[in-house]
Design a protein around this motif. Structure first.
Motif, mmCIF file in Angstrom:
data_model
loop_
_atom_site.group_PDB
_atom_site.id
_atom_site.type_symbol
_atom_site.label_atom_id
_atom_site.label_comp_id
_atom_site.label_asym_id
_atom_site.label_seq_id
_atom_site.Cartn_x
_atom_site.Cartn_y
_atom_site.Cartn_z
ATOM 1 N N ALA A 187 -29.110 -32.946 2.013
ATOM 2 C CA ALA A 187 -29.876 -31.852 1.406
ATOM 3 C C ALA A 187 -29.185 -30.511 1.674
ATOM 4 C CB ALA A 187 -31.301 -31.843 1.949
ATOM 5 N N ALA A 211 -26.198 -30.443 -0.741
ATOM 6 C CA ALA A 211 -26.632 -30.313 -2.134
ATOM 7 C C ALA A 211 -27.134 -28.893 -2.403
ATOM 8 C CB ALA A 211 -27.733 -31.334 -2.435
ATOM 9 N N ASP A 245 -24.343 -26.545 -2.744
ATOM 10 C CA ASP A 245 -23.660 -26.683 -4.038
ATOM 11 C C ASP A 245 -24.435 -25.989 -5.146
ATOM 12 O OD1 ASP A 245 -21.590 -28.211 -3.100
ATOM 13 O OD2 ASP A 245 -22.443 -30.136 -3.690
ATOM 14 N N ASP A 246 -25.756 -26.225 -5.209
ATOM 15 C CA ASP A 246 -26.525 -25.817 -6.386
ATOM 16 C C ASP A 246 -28.017 -25.865 -6.031
ATOM 17 O OD1 ASP A 246 -27.889 -25.697 -8.783
ATOM 18 O OD2 ASP A 246 -26.552 -27.062 -9.853
ATOM 19 N N VAL A 271 -30.705 -24.633 -7.460
ATOM 20 C CA VAL A 271 -31.697 -24.922 -8.509
ATOM 21 C C VAL A 271 -31.780 -26.426 -8.753
ATOM 22 C CG1 VAL A 271 -32.235 -24.657 -10.948
ATOM 23 C CG2 VAL A 271 -31.484 -22.672 -9.624
ATOM 24 N N THR A 272 -30.615 -27.065 -8.896
ATOM 25 C CA THR A 272 -30.633 -28.511 -9.113
ATOM 26 C C THR A 272 -31.197 -29.228 -7.884
ATOM 27 O OG1 THR A 272 -28.754 -28.269 -10.589
ATOM 28 C CG2 THR A 272 -29.214 -30.480 -9.800
ATOM 29 N N ALA A 273 -30.904 -28.710 -6.703
ATOM 30 C CA ALA A 273 -31.470 -29.318 -5.492
ATOM 31 C C ALA A 273 -32.997 -29.293 -5.542
ATOM 32 C CB ALA A 273 -30.968 -28.586 -4.246
ATOM 33 N N SER A 274 -33.567 -28.226 -6.096
ATOM 34 C CA SER A 274 -35.031 -28.145 -6.139
ATOM 35 C C SER A 274 -35.606 -29.231 -7.051
ATOM 36 C CB SER A 274 -35.487 -26.742 -6.571
ATOM 37 O OG SER A 274 -35.246 -26.559 -7.955
ATOM 38 N N LEU A 275 -34.812 -29.698 -8.025
ATOM 39 C CA LEU A 275 -35.267 -30.804 -8.877
ATOM 40 C C LEU A 275 -35.328 -32.117 -8.110
ATOM 41 C CD1 LEU A 275 -33.212 -30.110 -12.129
ATOM 42 C CD2 LEU A 275 -35.644 -29.682 -11.766
ATOM 43 N N MET A 276 -34.681 -32.161 -6.938
ATOM 44 C CA MET A 276 -34.700 -33.365 -6.099
ATOM 45 C C MET A 276 -35.847 -33.288 -5.088
ATOM 46 S SD MET A 276 -32.021 -34.647 -7.412
ATOM 47 C CE MET A 276 -31.697 -33.676 -8.869
ATOM 48 N N GLY A 277 -36.660 -32.248 -5.199
ATOM 49 C CA GLY A 277 -37.752 -32.091 -4.252
ATOM 50 C C GLY A 277 -37.351 -31.311 -3.013
ATOM 51 N N ILE A 278 -36.163 -30.706 -3.059
ATOM 52 C CA ILE A 278 -35.693 -29.911 -1.921
ATOM 53 C C ILE A 278 -36.166 -28.478 -2.100
ATOM 54 C CG2 ILE A 278 -33.615 -28.976 -0.828
ATOM 55 C CD1 ILE A 278 -32.179 -31.572 -1.841
ATOM 56 N N ARG A 279 -36.689 -27.858 -1.025
ATOM 57 C CA ARG A 279 -37.043 -26.440 -1.117
ATOM 58 C C ARG A 279 -35.942 -25.629 -0.445
ATOM 59 N NH1 ARG A 279 -42.316 -28.314 -0.988
ATOM 60 N NH2 ARG A 279 -43.409 -27.616 -2.863
ATOM 61 N N ILE A 332 -34.789 -25.272 3.538
ATOM 62 C CA ILE A 332 -33.480 -25.772 3.971
ATOM 63 C C ILE A 332 -32.699 -24.657 4.665
ATOM 64 C CG2 ILE A 332 -31.212 -26.438 3.043
ATOM 65 C CD1 ILE A 332 -33.077 -28.774 3.319
#
Ligand SMILES: Nc1ncnc2c1ncn2[C@@H]1O[C@H](COP(=O)(O)OP(=O)(O)O)[C@@H](O)[C@H]1O
Ligand SMILES: [Mg+2]
Lengths: 235, 287
Positions: free
Chosen positions: B167, B170, B173-174, B176-184, B188
């Protein structure tokens, strides 16, 4: 009750309004296509549903719950996953890690696991240790789809999964759609390629300039009606 | 034989500089945030350990164990409620805010502890040494170096073998896309700063036992940390250790030639490395 519905959904980028009251719905088990020219607002609609762009709570309802104001992580946790436009794999992560990270915010039991995704796209299993971005465009798209599936979402949003891919590769990727549907997920596919969209969808929305201009089933929509809704009619 | 001795002392000193640098490297690597208060946070941790030692009479090692969660908690809150707000496309706000924080921390420490220099009581450890045949090394520098290696091993395990580590990468790296994985990303980032503060506490422990400290030494520690990170190449913790060692060896060699050259030699080594390897020794492939 619809699985997903939007109610007068609007979206803005600063002063620029990109969506003007969009109403769409997805029924359980359905595959819905959203077509429209470049700049019509399809990606903005997907980002608004997924919580990347925030809206008023009641503008997006998912499984009876108002999710318009939730952030993307909360929407994902509620069972709505997105394959973003342009794939957006994480360059620092291997193929396998890109898949694993897909269920960071939601560990739901269901048909999709690492093994099930390698079974769906065998090439990914062979290349599991390669950096995600070392793959071909089509393989990267498979990773992006697998990454969204692995959280076992109720609804999968796919934003232009055929973008920039050769026709044979697009066919391979769309070949996975029936299996994804059989496994239980409902689907929204955004496409500029109308033919592809009509093939997989139960129902189609056409967008233009931030509005829905046409709705129907593939067999009832005429080429002319789609053409008019797509490009606008000069009355 | 004096040269071998100088080299070994320099390498071990590099371990301390690596400890200074690792927290800075994590925070920069994950959120592209340059924390100008990093050195002062090390000094704050040293004072916190000192207070715990003088209140309880515990050994500095035990006191550091108690200080670590407090520092991590403070780091979490600082990131979550202050520094996250400064992150964006503009790189200036985080620099201004952490610069201000640096000055505020120095003044608060001056107010609370005066400008007198302090030291953590290392007890017999301060003078203990090991005879390794060719050279005699202090137990404390050896322990410092071993701790740096342990910290880097633990962090590499965290970053490359755990879900949280994925996490981190990720999100870096990105986001916004990380937030699509449920990452805040905000959480983080706060977690990353909390982890950096754990390392800061370890650095403070060895800094405080090795030499005197006062409220104003933070910025110089920041410079060493910066140089170590940049020599190593952004994003590589082993590179950061290599950077620390290069500065440490340059300093001890410089001091052996002429005691006045110690500090200067470290900076010159930094400039020489930059001249030949502008991206550092072990730059990240993707950036
Ligand atoms: N990040 C952004 N900032 C400003 N305007 C944007 C941004 N993203 C999209 N737009 C604008 O919003 C409109 C809809 O874009 P988009 O949703 O990407 O359309 P589509 O996906 O249908 O091609 C376009 O006019 C586009 O220029
Ligand atoms: Mg788009």
């Amino acid at each position: 009750m619809s699985l997903l519905s939007t109610h007068g959904l609007t979206a803005h980028y600063g002063d620029f309004q990109a969506l003007f009251g969009v109403d769409i719905r997805v029924e359980p088990g359905e595959a819905v296509a959203i077509i429209g020219a470049n700049g019509a607002g399809k990606t903005t609609l997907m980002r608004s549903i997924a919580g990347v762009l925030r809206s008023a709570p009641g503008e997006v309802v998912f499984r009876g719950r108002e999710i318009g104001a939730l952030d993307a992580a909360a929407v994902m946790g509620a069972g709505l996953a997105m394959v973003p436009e342009g794939r957006r794999l994480f360059p620092s992560l291997s193929v396998e890690e890109n898949l694993q990270i897909g269920c960071y915010g939601r560990k739901a039991p269901g048909p999709w696991s690492l093994d099930a995704i390698y079974d769906l796209f065998p090439i990914l299993g062979e290349r599991r240790h390669a950096p995600g971005t070392a793959l071909s465009g089509g393989q990267q798209q498979m990773v992006a789809i697998g990454r969204a599936l692995i959280s076992n979402p109720d609804l999968l949003l796919c934003d232009e999964i055929s973008l920039g891919l050769a026709p044979v590769v697009i066919r391979d990727i769309y070949a996975a759609v029936p299996r994804i549907r059989e496994a239980g997920a409902s689907l929204v596919v955004v496409e500029q390629d109308i033919g592809q969209a009509l093939k997989v969808a139960d129902r189609v929305y056409c967008m233009m300039e931030g509005r829905v201009t046409l709705e129907g089933t593939p067999d009832t929509l005429s080429r002319e009606a789609i053409h008019d809704a797509y490009f606008g009619v000069s009355a | 034989m004096i040269w071998i001795d100088t080299l070994v002392q320099g390498v071990l000193l590099g371990g301390l500089y690596a400890l200074f640098a690792v927290g800075l490297s994590i925070v920069f690597g994950i959120m592209r945030l340059v924390n100008l208060a990093h050195g002062d946070l090390i000094v704050v941790a040293a004072y916190l350990i000192l207070v715990l030692v003088s209140l309880t009479g515990l050994s500095p090692f035990v006191a550091a164990l108690l200080a670590a969660p407090a520092m991590a908690g403070a780091g979490w809150l600082l990131q979550r409620h202050v520094l996250n707000r400064t992150l964006g496309t503009d790189i200036l706000p985080p620099l201004l805010v952490t610069f201000g924080l640096s000055i505020a921390l120095q003044n608060a420490l001056l107010e609370g502890f005066s400008a007198d220099s302090q030291r953590l009581p290392a007890g017999p450890l301060a003078t203990a040494s090991l005879d390794l045949g060719a050279v005699t090394v202090g137990v404390l520098p050896l322990l410092t170096f071993a701790s740096a290696i342990a910290v880097i091993l633990a962090l590499n395990w965290l970053f490359y073998r755990t879900e949280l580590g994925r996490a981190f990468r990720a999100t870096s790296d990105d986001a916004v896309t990380a937030s699509l994985m449920g990452i805040r990303p905000a959480t983080i980032f706060a977690t990353a700063t909390a982890i950096a503060m754990l390392v800061v506490t370890v650095a403070a422990l060895y800094l405080g036992m090795r030499s005197n400290f006062d409220p104003n030494i933070g910025p110089a520690r920041l410079i060493y940390a910066f140089e170590a990170v940049i020599i190593g190449g952004l994003g590589s913790l082993w590179g950061t250790l290599a950077g620390g060692i290069i500065i440490g060896v340059a300093q001890t060699v410089g001091a052996a030639i002429n005691p006045e050259w110690q500090i200067l030699a470290g900076h010159v080594a930094f400039l020489v490395v930059l001249l030949f390897r502008p991206r550092g020794l072990f730059p990240r492939a993707v950036d």
